[in-house]
Design a protein around this motif. Sequence first.
Motif, PDB file in Angstrom:
ATOM      1  N   VAL A 138       0.846  -1.185   0.000  1.00 34.77           N
ATOM      2  CA  VAL A 138       0.000   0.000   0.000  1.00 34.77           C
ATOM      3  C   VAL A 138       0.881   1.234   0.000  1.00 34.77           C
ATOM      4  O   VAL A 138       0.600   2.237  -0.654  1.00 34.77           O
ATOM      5  CB  VAL A 138      -0.951   0.001   1.217  1.00 34.77           C
ATOM      6  N   ALA A 139       1.981   1.141   0.746  1.00 35.47           N
ATOM      7  CA  ALA A 139       2.983   2.204   0.810  1.00 35.47           C
ATOM      8  C   ALA A 139       4.324   1.578   1.139  1.00 35.47           C
ATOM      9  O   ALA A 139       4.386   0.532   1.792  1.00 35.47           O
ATOM     10  CB  ALA A 139       2.594   3.235   1.867  1.00 35.47           C
ATOM     11  N   TYR A 142       7.863  -0.789   3.997  1.00 32.74           N
ATOM     12  CA  TYR A 142       6.940  -1.508   4.852  1.00 32.74           C
ATOM     13  C   TYR A 142       7.232  -1.235   6.325  1.00 32.74           C
ATOM     14  O   TYR A 142       8.322  -1.541   6.819  1.00 32.74           O
ATOM     15  CB  TYR A 142       7.072  -3.016   4.650  1.00 32.74           C
ATOM     16  N   HIS A 146       1.962  -2.215   8.470  1.00 38.40           N
ATOM     17  CA  HIS A 146       1.442  -2.199   7.104  1.00 38.40           C
ATOM     18  C   HIS A 146       0.462  -3.372   6.910  1.00 38.40           C
ATOM     19  O   HIS A 146       0.679  -4.462   7.446  1.00 38.40           O
ATOM     20  CB  HIS A 146       2.606  -2.328   6.124  1.00 38.40           C
TER      21      HIS A 146
END
Length: 328
Positions: A138-139, A142, A146
């Motif tokens: 997602v981003a 990590y 996350h």
Amino acid sequence: MNILVTGGAGFIGGHLTEAFLRDGHDVVVLDNFDPFYGIGIKHRTVDQCRTVARSNGATLSVVEGDVRDAETVTGLVADADVVFHQAAQAGVRTSVERPRTVTAINVNGTVNVLQSALDGDVERLVLASSSSVYGKPVALPYHEDHPKAPISPYGVSKLAGEHYARVYHELHGLPVVSLRYFTVYGPRMRPNMAISNFVSRCYNGQPPVVYGDGRQTRDFTFVDDVVDANRTLLTTDVADGEVLNVGSTDTIEIRRLAELVRDQLAPDQSVEFVDAQKGDADHTHADVSKARDLIGYEPSTTIEDGVERFIEWYRRNREWYEPLVASG
């Protein structure tokens, strides 16, 4: 101190065993010597550890057995002060083909170790996990919080092991820590890993082979940094019940890694690209700030330095290691 290392004849487990013996600890290794890759590598690891034990006045015992055997695990854990659980069916691609085997070893075997540690009242249990638990990012990088969405049975099995460890800590107070490793490499590494394959092919006049377009990024962690993180947990209890990322200093694209090896060994070679394989994550990148804050973890080996060190080790050990690489 009496230390049990499951999977202690394997790559990471063998380096841990060697380090603990150098520190003068007595070590018991449990390993099933599965010929998942050239078994000679494990025998070389054991021989090296025996030499280190003799030189440092430590005791090494090697037990050929399986973490799926609860009776064997219970007997060994009962005599240990600290347990480092490294045993696992490794390999994302293998897990896609053999999910039942991966579940039996990585999940059921881990529960055997956890229960035995609880019954045996160990001082500390350190569980080897993997960045494969994260799956699609997602981003990046990590962080430990996350979202987890593993994309291979291997990642699922490692995440299940973490959850079992958490539950054993929360329900019973078991002093357990899970370490999420990010693509560990170094001497005696599994021969079917990217770096060892790149080096082997370049030494033999063949182009390094990259799966996919090579734009995937990896956080390659030199094995010495992983050993340092584990050794710290022999002397600190601040991380009980925690999960910690154990990564490197930076990331690198797979195609750049292939070029890095190629440029050192076979600069006239091209890089070959083939179809991507199922189950491989596109990107991994560790935020190690939690490990830094809790246990003082500070990775010190850049990918450039680590690759150079591995190539030098490979050169010195090519006579026995390379045929095993070829047989994968």
